[in-house]
Design an enzyme around this catalytic site. Structure first.
Site, PDB file in Angstrom:
ATOM      1  N   LYS A 137       0.846  -1.206   0.000  1.00 50.94           N
ATOM      2  CA  LYS A 137       0.000   0.000   0.000  1.00 50.94           C
ATOM      3  C   LYS A 137       0.875   1.246   0.000  1.00 50.94           C
ATOM      4  CE  LYS A 137      -3.818   1.993   2.786  1.00 50.94           C
ATOM      5  NZ  LYS A 137      -4.619   1.800   4.019  1.00 50.94           N
ATOM      6  N   SER A 189      -9.351   1.936   2.961  1.00 49.23           N
ATOM      7  CA  SER A 189      -8.440   2.683   2.126  1.00 49.23           C
ATOM      8  C   SER A 189      -7.407   1.809   1.435  1.00 49.23           C
ATOM      9  CB  SER A 189      -7.733   3.758   2.951  1.00 49.23           C
ATOM     10  OG  SER A 189      -6.905   3.163   3.936  1.00 49.23           O
ATOM     11  N   SER A 245      -9.622  -0.283   7.259  1.00 50.86           N
ATOM     12  CA  SER A 245      -9.037  -0.108   5.923  1.00 50.86           C
ATOM     13  C   SER A 245      -8.429  -1.359   5.311  1.00 50.86           C
ATOM     14  CB  SER A 245      -7.991   1.015   5.955  1.00 50.86           C
ATOM     15  OG  SER A 245      -8.628   2.271   5.990  1.00 50.86           O
TER      16      SER A 245
END
Lengths: 404, 404
Positions: free
Chosen positions: B35, B112, B136
């Site tokens: 990420k 996210s 997330s």
């Protein structure tokens, strides 16, 4: 590279502040200082480095821990000097000076929460908040003769505290009186009602005692005798290998575990900034940072795994009701300016970090109590308990131990 | 404000990478993505924000968790898209696009860790590392039909992971197969030998089931029946109030506890940067950030204290041997572009965060398993255990539950 002049006669502060409490609470009437790696809104945070300070705007919000104290009735009276990037245990800053060790003015105060300890020991504040990764609260508390608490890893919020070593760093408290340490710690820890568990076993970490100076050892034994007589408990000496059920030396906590985790995490946080910005560095920090730069991260991952195993074993041996005791530092404070050779630095750091790394890998709460005096200089006696047993530890110290 | 074009056909990546493993280990032959709020040396970390990316030089060191994976035999194949400042659960980035939800292409992937989930679900990688503060990792895992694990708070090092909410944020893992989730998590957790404790009790958090869509509820009951038949355990429904011994609703975990801690910590970290730099912000984030800016930090401290009480009570109810089960999200993924009114946003976020905040305040390890299907769209079924019981949870899921 010149030394800034501190605004206070003890050289403890970067600046005086007068931030009133925002609510009444258990800290009504108390004054505190804040180590200069913890954000205070509207004031630049230096991290002990003028280069860092000048590169970063003043924060718009306080660190959460500062707001917790202001909302509990305390008044913030100053920003306290920190060693450069808080990467030191000595408290001699080339940029901000050497805060005065109140009880031994010719000696170093210890670091990196040097100004925190000095502001408390010299009466500028009732307590101070600092940070502790490898001993930065406990060592200056020990060398300055005040109380110091490193809480369990991650019990206190680090929001607004400069990123350093996320797997090791804690916010901690220093205070002249146990009552202030206890009250401030309980606000920051968000403690509930006091625990029902009483102190049942007092272990003494023999290896830690034995690597300390002979005079410190004698003081430890005398203090334990007094504690035994007050508490009715019989102190039980135990070797590190016996405690964890594996035949490895106490020094492995530092040399083969925590030190490598610290260095790897320091590279991934402050190290990135230094490598990309190339700021002006102080001489002492530059020497230490040489080891960080040449560090083999991949080889270090074995130590990072070892930290987890040591954490598990240490905590299995420290159930609620059990406290383990050892000298906070193996020596009194070295003379100012004496840490000027590699030999002198290592003679101070290596045995000191052997003691401080125990709670570091254990993620333990540890309280350094100002109970020992050697050659008229203070040394702390530390009490540690299992991870997250902060309230038990505070209660055990309060109920069962002699006060300074 | 234009959308960057992603280099892969699924819109999951900021860039393809090919970083070979540095050693052999348990992850030999696997490929992973990272990420874009986790540092990869030599590549700028955007944090989901072009303004942040352009203001910060490329890191010189990997995050520690990236090195752990490379040293365990895994190959890094890409940098995965993240929502702006990772402050979202939807995965529709104005700047980087909406990664493709492989099993429901007309729906959002969730965020996210949107690119992490999409890179795994679309077969670009075997697993991905993301971060999870309010859901997330778990939410995109649930909505994309893959495995996702939020480990216990602070079990995985956050060194080199952008500062966000230190009291809430974790590094987590997403994978298409349980075997990869398990192997990657155990490397990052630095797990020792598998635990001896077997799964003894399977609780079901009734309130969490009841606020979910009816079709989700039916799927939960069917899945539990299958689990019961496989494991021999009888699922035990329990209300939140009964679990913690206090008559408060499950929604308090979010509305009167975690949400305020998150906002206060966000202010003290990213908030400071935004307020001093005044960067260009995306539209959706700007709307959400309005609440952060007007936030009353002092009033929120009551919630911050409540987090600690809820942590204690939840964990007292989850000793080793006990797992608690609930839907990861109360709904399937909303249609792309449908979260365009305040009502639609709240209808998705409020019940979802009621479920995700339970493990958040409990600091629990939680695994979202891709076990449910509603209207041909995936939904996760979550299993959580006590704080630091990550290895027990992995073993319990592995030994006793049906696989997707």
């Amino acid at each position: 590279m010149t030394q800034s002049s501190s605004p206070d006669p003890f050289g403890a502060l970067v600046e005086y502040l007068d931030i009133p409490p925002v609510k009444n609470g258990p800290l009504d009437g108390t004054r505190f200082t804040v180590k200069d790696n913890i954000d205070i809104a509207g004031h630049r945070t230096s991290y002990g480095s003028p280069a860092w300070r000048d590169a970063h705007p003043a924060p718009t919000h306080n660190a959460l821990c500062v707001d917790q104290l202001l909302a509990a009735g305390a008044r913030c009276v100053g920003k306290a000097i920190a060693d450069e990037f808080t990467y030191s245990l000595d408290g001699e800053s080339q940029f901000f000076g050497t805060p005065c060790n109140a009880r031994a003015p010719d000696r170093i105060p210890g670091g990196s929460s040097s100004g925190s300890a000095a502001s408390v020991a010299n009466g500028l504040a009732d307590f101070s908040i600092g940070t502790d990764s490898g001993g930065s609260v406990r060592v200056p508390a020990s060398l300055c003769g005040i109380w110091g608490m490193r809480p369990s890893l991650h019990r206190i919020s680090e929001a607004g505290v400069l990123p350093f070593m996320p797997g090791v760093s804690t916010v901690g408290v220093l205070a002249a009186r146990f009552e202030h340490l206890d009250a401030a710690a309980r606000v920051l820890l968000r403690s509930g009602p006091r625990p029902a568990v009483a102190l049942q076993r007092l272990l003494v970490l023999s290896d830690a005692v034995e690597i300390s100076d002979m005079a410190v050892q004698e003081q430890v034994h005398a203090a334990l005798k007094a504690i035994a007589s007050r508490s009715g408990l019989v102190p039980e000496p135990i070797r590190f290998a016996q405690l964890i059920g594996e035949d490895i030396p106490l020094s492995d906590c530092n040399l083969k575990a925590l030190r490598d985790l610290q260095t790897a995490e320091f590279q991934s946080t402050v190290g990135n900034w230094i490598e990309t910005v190339q700021p002006e560095l102080g001489f002492t920090f530059s020497m230490a940072y040489g080891n960080v730069r040449d560090f083999d991260r991949i080889a270090a991952l074995e130590s990072v795994v070892r930290c987890e195993r040591l954490f598990e074993r240490i905590n299995a041996a420290l159930p609620p009701g059990t406290v383990i005791c050892f000298p906070t530092t193996p020596v009194i404070a070295p003379l100012k300016g004496s840490l000027n050779t590699l030999e002198a630095v290592m003679a101070f750091y290596d045995p000191t970090m052997t003691l401080t790394a125990f709670s570091g890998v254990g993620r333990l709460p540890e309280i350094s109590a100002p109970l020992l005096t050697v050659e008229e200089c203070p040394v702390g006696l530390s009490f540690a308990a299992g991870h997250y047993q902060d309230e038990f530890l505070l209660a055990a110290v309060q109920a069962s131990l002699p006060r300074a």
